[in-house]
Enzyme design. Structure first.
Site, mmCIF file in Angstrom:
data_model
loop_
_atom_site.group_PDB
_atom_site.id
_atom_site.type_symbol
_atom_site.label_atom_id
_atom_site.label_comp_id
_atom_site.label_asym_id
_atom_site.label_seq_id
_atom_site.Cartn_x
_atom_site.Cartn_y
_atom_site.Cartn_z
ATOM 1 N N VAL A 61 48.371 34.616 30.659
ATOM 2 C CA VAL A 61 49.293 34.372 29.540
ATOM 3 C C VAL A 61 50.671 33.891 29.995
ATOM 4 O O VAL A 61 51.492 33.516 29.154
ATOM 5 C CB VAL A 61 49.461 35.638 28.668
ATOM 6 N N TYR A 62 50.955 33.916 31.289
ATOM 7 C CA TYR A 62 52.256 33.459 31.750
ATOM 8 C C TYR A 62 52.358 31.941 31.553
ATOM 9 O O TYR A 62 51.640 31.163 32.191
ATOM 10 C CB TYR A 62 52.472 33.795 33.221
#
Length: 343
Positions: A61-62
């Site tokens: 998700v970064y």
């Protein structure tokens, strides 16, 4: 660089790891963290490897996967020199199944991470959060399959409560599947909740702490002072709403103690704060982040020196809070001889 075993596993990791949430800069939260591109990322990883830091942590998700992609590009041609750690489980798309720890999501998430990282195996895969809607048996059997297939080597959890970790470990023992050996958790001089339940569990069950946000979400950088406005350029202007909460008076009390010890040791405030964590039980590696070379080199100065016991005691005293029940009896000395951690 000192190397430590990751929990009860046979894998050794450096005392300092590098968190690459600053790679990519996509979205409101991650753009405030940093926007490191592939060229700068390669330079930062060069510095890490020269210092003996070979553990790099990211998540799907970064920056919507950009962090993994940039990390993969930056390590190209030297995969055998690094340990890659990534996380999955938080929502990573609009698909109803693009979240959690189901077999469907885990298999797809690992394949996507391998592609972005440009590798055929992940050294440490961690679940980014506990999924209470998926049977733990489904999660563990899927992770077992990924390990058996050679796509993942070690397993960990992140942001689990004590009962969630213990349920997973007990189920792994019952099923004969690989156990979690890492617990990636928030821990800092202004966030010591980890010590109440997760640290004793880690000691008992052989979980090594992979510490995230060791500088208290940027509050222990040395730039925040009592009676002064938030410095211009601080990421807290944009991300304070996401940060673990802390009482302001306690924050300033800790900063005052850090200032004094830093001056005595000839070190910076961040170096003292990181060094304190490295001396805590169960800590395997502390993840440092950096938006530029200067920040990285400063953080690397947290190792290779030792404060006095009296200086450590002052930091302990400034940062200690009374835990809630049922942990309080251990904290105040009752049953101290049976406590699993120092009181």
């Amino acid at each position: 660089m000192e190397y430590r075993f990751l929990g009860a596993s046979g894998l050794k990791v450096p005392a300092l790891g590098f968190g690459v949430g600053t790679f990519g800069g996509k979205g409101a939260l991650f753009s405030a963290w940093g926007s490191t591109d592939a060229a700068e990322a390669t330079r930062l990883i060069d510095i890490c490897l020269d210092a003996g830091v070979n553990f790099f942590d990211t998540a799907d998700v970064y920056s919507d996967g950009a962090s993994e992609s940039i990390l993969g590009a930056a390590i190209k041609g030297r995969r055998d020199r690094v340990l890659l750690s990534t996380k999955t489980g938080l929502r990573a798309g609009d698909d109803p199944n693009a979240v959690g720890a189901s077999r469907f999501h885990l298999v797809r998430a690992v394949e996507d991470a391998l592609r972005r990282l440009g590798t055929d195996y992940i050294d440490l895969l961690q679940l980014h959060a506990f999924d209470a809607r998926t049977p733990v048996e489904e999660t563990l059997s899927t992770l077992d399959g990924l390990v058996r297939a050679g796509k993942v080597r070690y397993l960990g959890a992140s942001n689990f409560s004590g009962w969630q970790l213990m349920k997973s470990l007990a189920a792994a023992d019952r099923l004969g599947t690989p156990r979690y050996v890492a617990n990636q958790a928030y821990y800092s001089l202004i966030g010591r909740d980890y010590e109440w339940e997760l640290m004793p569990l880690g000691i008992d069950q052989g979980l090594g702490a992979v510490v995230w946000s060791p500088l208290g979400w940027g509050r222990l950088t040395g730039r925040i002072r009592r009676g002064q406005p938030l410095p211009e350029g601080s990421r807290l202007h944009d991300t304070a709403g996401f940060a673990p909460p802390v009482d302001e008076e306690r924050l300033y009390r800790v900063v005052d103690a850090l200032d004094a010890v830093a001056e005595e040791c000839g070190k910076t405030v961040p170096q003292v704060a990181l060094n304190w964590l490295l001396r805590r039980p169960t800590v395997a590696t502390v993840l440092v982040g950096a938006r530029n070379e200067a920040q990285l080199r400063q953080n690397l100065g947290a190792v290779g020196w030792e404060p006095t016991p009296e200086q450590v005691a002052r930091l302990d005293a400034a940062s200690t809070v009374t835990p809630p029940y049922p942990y309080y009896p251990y904290w105040n000395g009752q049953f101290a001889e049976r406590s699993p951690v120092p009181v």
